[in-house]
Design a protein around this motif. Sequence first.
Motif, PDB file in Angstrom:
ATOM      1  N   ARG A  40       0.869  -1.174   0.000  1.00 35.08           N
ATOM      2  CA  ARG A  40       0.000   0.000   0.000  1.00 35.08           C
ATOM      3  C   ARG A  40       0.910   1.229   0.000  1.00 35.08           C
ATOM      4  O   ARG A  40       1.437   1.613   1.051  1.00 35.08           O
ATOM      5  CB  ARG A  40      -0.907  -0.007   1.234  1.00 35.08           C
ATOM      6  N   PRO A  41       1.129   1.840  -1.146  1.00 36.42           N
ATOM      7  CA  PRO A  41       2.177   2.852  -1.267  1.00 36.42           C
ATOM      8  C   PRO A  41       1.963   4.101  -0.425  1.00 36.42           C
ATOM      9  O   PRO A  41       2.920   4.795  -0.095  1.00 36.42           O
ATOM     10  CB  PRO A  41       2.161   3.203  -2.760  1.00 36.42           C
ATOM     11  N   SER A  42       0.710   4.378  -0.073  1.00 30.22           N
ATOM     12  CA  SER A  42       0.437   5.559   0.752  1.00 30.22           C
ATOM     13  C   SER A  42       0.132   5.188   2.193  1.00 30.22           C
ATOM     14  O   SER A  42      -0.369   6.004   2.961  1.00 30.22           O
ATOM     15  CB  SER A  42      -0.739   6.348   0.158  1.00 30.22           C
ATOM     16  N   ASN A  74       6.787   5.331  -4.333  1.00 31.45           N
ATOM     17  CA  ASN A  74       5.776   6.051  -3.546  1.00 31.45           C
ATOM     18  C   ASN A  74       6.063   6.006  -2.056  1.00 31.45           C
ATOM     19  O   ASN A  74       5.755   6.944  -1.321  1.00 31.45           O
ATOM     20  CB  ASN A  74       4.382   5.452  -3.766  1.00 31.45           C
ATOM     21  N   ILE A  75       6.627   4.887  -1.588  1.00 28.69           N
ATOM     22  CA  ILE A  75       6.899   4.755  -0.155  1.00 28.69           C
ATOM     23  C   ILE A  75       7.963   5.764   0.264  1.00 28.69           C
ATOM     24  O   ILE A  75       7.874   6.370   1.339  1.00 28.69           O
ATOM     25  CB  ILE A  75       7.324   3.314   0.191  1.00 28.69           C
ATOM     26  N   LEU A  76       8.957   5.958  -0.573  1.00 22.74           N
ATOM     27  CA  LEU A  76       9.978   6.963  -0.277  1.00 22.74           C
ATOM     28  C   LEU A  76       9.343   8.348  -0.198  1.00 22.74           C
ATOM     29  O   LEU A  76       9.614   9.123   0.726  1.00 22.74           O
ATOM     30  CB  LEU A  76      11.067   6.932  -1.339  1.00 22.74           C
ATOM     31  N   ASP A  77       8.480   8.663  -1.156  1.00 21.62           N
ATOM     32  CA  ASP A  77       7.766   9.943  -1.126  1.00 21.62           C
ATOM     33  C   ASP A  77       6.989  10.092   0.174  1.00 21.62           C
ATOM     34  O   ASP A  77       7.007  11.145   0.823  1.00 21.62           O
ATOM     35  CB  ASP A  77       6.789  10.045  -2.300  1.00 21.62           C
ATOM     36  N   SER A  78       6.290   9.026   0.546  1.00 15.40           N
ATOM     37  CA  SER A  78       5.433   9.063   1.729  1.00 15.40           C
ATOM     38  C   SER A  78       6.242   9.278   3.001  1.00 15.40           C
ATOM     39  O   SER A  78       5.830  10.029   3.891  1.00 15.40           O
ATOM     40  CB  SER A  78       4.624   7.763   1.829  1.00 15.40           C
ATOM     41  N   GLN A  79       7.415   8.637   3.098  1.00 10.79           N
ATOM     42  CA  GLN A  79       8.249   8.793   4.292  1.00 10.79           C
ATOM     43  C   GLN A  79       8.780  10.218   4.425  1.00 10.79           C
ATOM     44  O   GLN A  79       8.806  10.781   5.521  1.00 10.79           O
ATOM     45  CB  GLN A  79       9.401   7.791   4.264  1.00 10.79           C
ATOM     46  N   ILE A  80       9.214  10.794   3.317  1.00  7.83           N
ATOM     47  CA  ILE A  80       9.684  12.187   3.359  1.00  7.83           C
ATOM     48  C   ILE A  80       8.541  13.111   3.744  1.00  7.83           C
ATOM     49  O   ILE A  80       8.691  14.007   4.596  1.00  7.83           O
ATOM     50  CB  ILE A  80      10.274  12.592   2.000  1.00  7.83           C
ATOM     51  N   SER A  81       7.391  12.903   3.135  1.00  2.00           N
ATOM     52  CA  SER A  81       6.220  13.734   3.431  1.00  2.00           C
ATOM     53  C   SER A  81       5.812  13.607   4.892  1.00  2.00           C
ATOM     54  O   SER A  81       5.540  14.610   5.565  1.00  2.00           O
ATOM     55  CB  SER A  81       5.064  13.334   2.512  1.00  2.00           C
ATOM     56  N   SER A  82       5.773  12.378   5.412  1.00  2.00           N
ATOM     57  CA  SER A  82       5.352  12.159   6.802  1.00  2.00           C
ATOM     58  C   SER A  82       6.279  12.859   7.779  1.00  2.00           C
ATOM     59  O   SER A  82       5.834  13.452   8.769  1.00  2.00           O
ATOM     60  CB  SER A  82       5.319  10.656   7.106  1.00  2.00           C
ATOM     61  N   LEU A  83       7.588  12.809   7.515  1.00  2.00           N
ATOM     62  CA  LEU A  83       8.559  13.451   8.397  1.00  2.00           C
ATOM     63  C   LEU A  83       8.319  14.958   8.454  1.00  2.00           C
ATOM     64  O   LEU A  83       8.240  15.549   9.540  1.00  2.00           O
ATOM     65  CB  LEU A  83       9.972  13.149   7.900  1.00  2.00           C
ATOM     66  N   HIS A  84       8.179  15.584   7.309  1.00  2.00           N
ATOM     67  CA  HIS A  84       7.994  17.045   7.279  1.00  2.00           C
ATOM     68  C   HIS A  84       6.634  17.455   7.827  1.00  2.00           C
ATOM     69  O   HIS A  84       6.531  18.450   8.570  1.00  2.00           O
ATOM     70  CB  HIS A  84       8.178  17.560   5.858  1.00  2.00           C
ATOM     71  N   GLU A  85       5.602  16.710   7.462  1.00  2.09           N
ATOM     72  CA  GLU A  85       4.269  17.082   7.927  1.00  2.09           C
ATOM     73  C   GLU A  85       4.136  16.904   9.440  1.00  2.09           C
ATOM     74  O   GLU A  85       3.452  17.690  10.109  1.00  2.09           O
ATOM     75  CB  GLU A  85       3.199  16.258   7.202  1.00  2.09           C
ATOM     76  N   ALA A 119      16.052  13.860  -3.751  1.00  7.14           N
ATOM     77  CA  ALA A 119      16.200  15.273  -4.137  1.00  7.14           C
ATOM     78  C   ALA A 119      14.980  15.759  -4.906  1.00  7.14           C
ATOM     79  O   ALA A 119      14.506  16.887  -4.695  1.00  7.14           O
ATOM     80  CB  ALA A 119      17.460  15.446  -4.974  1.00  7.14           C
ATOM     81  N   ARG A 120      14.459  14.914  -5.780  1.00  8.67           N
ATOM     82  CA  ARG A 120      13.314  15.321  -6.605  1.00  8.67           C
ATOM     83  C   ARG A 120      12.071  15.550  -5.759  1.00  8.67           C
ATOM     84  O   ARG A 120      11.475  16.625  -5.787  1.00  8.67           O
ATOM     85  CB  ARG A 120      13.044  14.266  -7.680  1.00  8.67           C
ATOM     86  N   PHE A 121      11.667  14.544  -4.995  1.00  9.92           N
ATOM     87  CA  PHE A 121      10.453  14.708  -4.190  1.00  9.92           C
ATOM     88  C   PHE A 121      10.709  15.637  -3.006  1.00  9.92           C
ATOM     89  O   PHE A 121       9.841  16.428  -2.621  1.00  9.92           O
ATOM     90  CB  PHE A 121       9.955  13.356  -3.688  1.00  9.92           C
TER      91      PHE A 121
END
Length: 651
Positions: A40-42, A74-85, A119-121
């Motif tokens: 589940r990528p998100s 997507n999991i990498l994106d989600s982990q970066i997003s979760s940390l910042h949020e 770097a991109r996300f």
Amino acid sequence: MAKKPTLQRWSVEDSAELYGIRNWGAGYFDISPEGDVVIRPSGRKNPVSVSIPSIITGMRERGLDMPVLLRIENILDSQISSLHESFRKAIKTLGYRGEYRGVFPIKVNQQQQVVEAIARFGSHYHHGMEVGSKAELFAALSQLRDEEACLICNGYKDEEFIDLGLYALRLGYLCFFVVEMPSELDLIIERAERMGVKPLIGVRAKLASKASGHWSESGGERSTFGLSTTQIVDAVDTLRAHNMLDCFKLLHYHLGSQVSNIRDIRGAVMEASRIYAGLVKEGAPMGYLDLGGGLAVDYDGSRTNFLSSRNYSLDEYCTDVVEAVMTILDESDTAHPSIITESGRATVAYYSMLLFNILDVSQIEHKSESNTGEAGEADEIPVIPDDAPEATQNLLQVLNGLTLRNLQECYNDAIYYRDEVRQQFLHGKVSLRERTIAERLFWVIIKRIALAKQKLPHIPKDLAEIDLVLADIYYGNFSVFQSLPDSWAIGQLFPVMPVHRLAEVPTRQAILSDITCDSDGRIDHFIDVNQGVKKTLDVHELKDGEEYYLGVFLVGAYQETLGDLHNLLGDTNVVSVRINDDGEYEFMRELRGDSVADILSYVEYDPRRIVEGLRKVAERAVRTERIKPAERQMIMQAFEDGLRGYTYYER
């Protein structure tokens, strides 16, 4: 060990509980009704999922053999997003007057695809990089394009390293030099003055605070890198003497990796905040407080302060960090700095998983002929001839007299008589077949003791080890040393489980062996949802003509960087997948694993010279009529194909 439900009552829910996938999976992994592990990528935010077996099918159709390192972008994106949020939420809730800036320490995973994706996300959040060498600095510079993202330079720095960082600063990068050794400061000042550049300077503090765990020596007063408080004050005086105190912008410390106890984290943050406030009072402008790494990954899902877990959530971590900084700095009316964390492990661990197939199995039990003369089950008593050695007859008496009350005694007697037979074999008094019968009888006894001991209220230590002795060896198509070095080197616990057939009851207990010629090339510690760690893995019986796939999860941190070429088994195939909102997925990147020629070139062999040497040997064989000319062509083609082939086992 609790008795498993029968085959008729087994369900995917039982498998989910057995392997703890919903505990360590952080919402990214689950089991489908069909018994497949799904991604589940998100996480729990979105029900969209894709089964790992379907991805394996796609990989095989594209000609990619096992083993494969699978990355889910997507999991990498989600982990970066979760940390910042999570940090943003804590900052807003607590009224913190600074910002959060995350950076990724490249040493955790230096692969170009990984750094590029971060770097991109990460540019959405001004996520930066931390580097510890000139090579890592170039890797970061090649990917970072966000001028608000921090570039933290740690590690030993020579003139060239410092010059490169100063040039990066002139190009617009927010590049900080973190002083690790007192002598570095003079060199930074000298190079900056020569170039006419105002550097961004930080220092790494040696805190008194320490954390427990494998990497505890990263912190504390005896840590390898960093400055004591005395040396930090000396640095202030040196900068002031050169009219460069305004360059002192950042305080950094590193408590260690995989810090499992939130109390350790909070204590270090408070100590560092005291030093930060003191530096501001000394006249340094500051502005950035870099807390280093340490955010742990809950590898076993227990949410404890066990080495492979953590006793806090991401939200708790962010709240405690922000609150601790505020508490200390508000006392002295010090402005709130931008908080930096170097969370590497927690950023990339979930992103990658190792998938491999099982090639073969070795089992202790052997089919034998029963006393009725028919083929018996593995635990049936073998035929005992009337003239069998006395020790073998005694083993039979042990079996017949076995009760719940005398399990330990029978265990001791069985080992004694088994060893007696072996000694007699060494002295030529027992034949090979007689020894074989005694060995089979011994294992029948051990297996029955293993079943009976579960009924004991307290299992003696000797009997507790029986399950490991009886365990099968499942031979996996991978190398521990290449793909899971921390499992071998420091006993790191990774989640391991089958990725299909999870609607079936797993009837076997196994340890995993890789295909290296080394007894250390095995995995024999696994997650136990009840006791933390167990020595065997629940697996399914292999089926003829069908592949059996296992996955090792949460391997994105350090494993690719630390892997070695044991037995010259190289990098695995790598596949990066992105899962779309409609449940479809795309193969974004495919990297072929090392060929035999690649690996040989790494250790200074020239594949062309190898082929030429073999060609000469083949031609000599033609001249001596060992082979015919046409056979030479066939043999040379096989050698050349072999050099181009995968280093791992190919069906």
